[in-house]
Write an enzyme that holds these catalytic residues in place. Structure first.
Site, PDB file in Angstrom:
ATOM      1  N   SER A 158       0.855  -1.185   0.000  1.00 26.69           N
ATOM      2  CA  SER A 158       0.000   0.000   0.000  1.00 26.69           C
ATOM      3  C   SER A 158       0.891   1.235   0.000  1.00 26.69           C
ATOM      4  CB  SER A 158      -0.955  -0.029   1.202  1.00 26.69           C
ATOM      5  OG  SER A 158      -1.889   1.028   1.125  1.00 26.69           O
ATOM      6  N   HIS A 185      -2.453  -1.249  -3.404  1.00 25.81           N
ATOM      7  CA  HIS A 185      -3.549  -0.295  -3.221  1.00 25.81           C
ATOM      8  C   HIS A 185      -3.236   0.983  -4.002  1.00 25.81           C
ATOM      9  CE1 HIS A 185      -4.294  -2.208   1.018  1.00 25.81           C
ATOM     10  NE2 HIS A 185      -4.584  -3.028   0.019  1.00 25.81           N
ATOM     11  N   ASP A 276      -4.479  -4.979   5.539  1.00 27.74           N
ATOM     12  CA  ASP A 276      -4.823  -5.825   4.397  1.00 27.74           C
ATOM     13  C   ASP A 276      -3.626  -6.679   3.986  1.00 27.74           C
ATOM     14  OD1 ASP A 276      -6.406  -6.788   2.209  1.00 27.74           O
ATOM     15  OD2 ASP A 276      -5.241  -5.469   0.898  1.00 27.74           O
TER      16      ASP A 276
END
Length: 347
Positions: A158, A185, A276
């Site tokens: 991310s 992401h 995540d």
């Protein structure tokens, strides 16, 4: 908070939308790159929103100067329709920007206010990220890898992920005997530019995955914008529209590898905010596959890897510089099997 944009209309809109949030104070505005560097040095803002295509000093050059002279958290706010813009966006991330946010396609109404709330939330989240004035490059021998050999490698990342992926992929050989699948992401609209940018730094073939195709060794796959990617039986790509949460989902991707490849799945968690990917990585670990998590010293944000380590999804954090070696050492020798193994590791 410093707002940088050469368009007075856009600068007015961003400033107004941000000051609607009581947590944010806009302390200055700049309409050129050189002015942004000067104000960053004088005002020392916690966060800077940065346009990219500006007079006298473009965004990447301004960001590089700011990170050298007055380090701050930089969020790129840029249009995504222009191919040149997309390429410059990832140059900006290499220079030290933390996040990419697409400019709104509307100039009034509820959509604009919604975009403003999302921007304000990103600013507040980024304000909690430690400022890094330079990228840490820690050289150390890679940790020992178990006797397992993988047929596929999945990576979740991310905030700070694109530059980290650039470093990892640039050091992998073109004849890597496994495919790599990645959940990074990213704001919708930026994936094609990221793929083109990464294609310039690695000898592997970097592509946007297509529904129904079978993954191949030596290729790096990203999902299409706004989609989650999973790999199902026979190594077939499945893509579904995201239903909320981090996009694309690292947990969905990594769990699918554990389910499809069992003990011959590999997975890793790179720098990123939130959690995540940690549980998907744990699924790979439980299936007997190879897992790793980036260490705190080399992360821009030690969020996702920290949760993975807390869950015992990986043994310990490893420096970014060691991850290419881990991937190489984990790959199976010889050709890939015709079918991926089942959950018990049986081909």
């Amino acid at each position: 908070m410093l707002v940088v944009d050469d368009s007075p209309t856009m600068a007015d809109a961003v400033s107004a939308l941000l000051t609607d949030d009581p947590r944010i104070e806009v302390v200055g505005r700049a309409n050129t790159g050189s002015r942004a560097v000067t104000l960053a040095r004088l005002l020392r803002p916690d966060v800077i929103t940065m346009d990219l295509l500006m007079p006298d000093l473009d965004g990447p050059a301004a960001i590089a100067a700011i990170m050298a002279e007055a380090p701050a958290r930089v969020l790129v706010v840029s249009a995504v329709a222009d191919q040149r813009n997309l390429e410059v966006c990832f140059q900006a991330m290499s220079a030290g920007a933390l996040e990419l946010i697409g400019k709104p396609s509307v100039i009034s109404g509820e959509e604009l206010r919604r975009w403003g709330r999302q921007l304000a939330e990103s600013v507040c989240l980024m304000a909690e990220v430690p400022v890094i004035s330079r990228r840490l490059r820690v050289s150390s021998p890679p940790p020992p890898v178990s006797g397992a050999r993988v047929d596929i490698m999945g990576i979740a990342a991310s905030t700070g992920g694109p530059p980290a992926l650039s470093e990892v992929l640039s050091r992998l050989p073109p004849d890597l005997p496994v495919p790599i699948v990645i959940a990074q992401h990213i704001t919708e609209g930026f994936t094609p530019g990221m793929v083109r940018w990464l294609s310039q730094v690695t000898s592997l073939k970097v592509v946007i995955a297509r529904e129904g195709e079978r993954v191949e060794a030596g290729k790096v796959y990203f999902p299409a914008d706004g989609h989650d990617l999973t790999i199902e039986g026979n190594g077939v790509v499945r893509m579904t529209r995201t239903r909320g949460g981090p996009c694309p989902s690292g947990d969905l991707l990594l769990s699918s590898l554990a389910r499809t490849y069992g003990s011959r799945a590999g997975g890793g968690g790179l720098t990123g905010m939130g959690e995540d990917g940690a549980r998907g990585l744990l699924d790979i670990r439980k299936a007997g596959g190879v897992t790793f998590a980036q260490d705190e010293a080399t992360c821009v944000v030690f969020g996702m890897p920290r949760v993975a380590l807390e869950l015992k999804a990986a043994d310990r954090g490893v420096p970014l510089s060691s991850i290419p070696d881990i991937i190489r050492m984990s790959c199976r020798r010889g050709p890939m099997p015709n079918r991926p193994p089942g959950p018990e590791g049986v081909v």
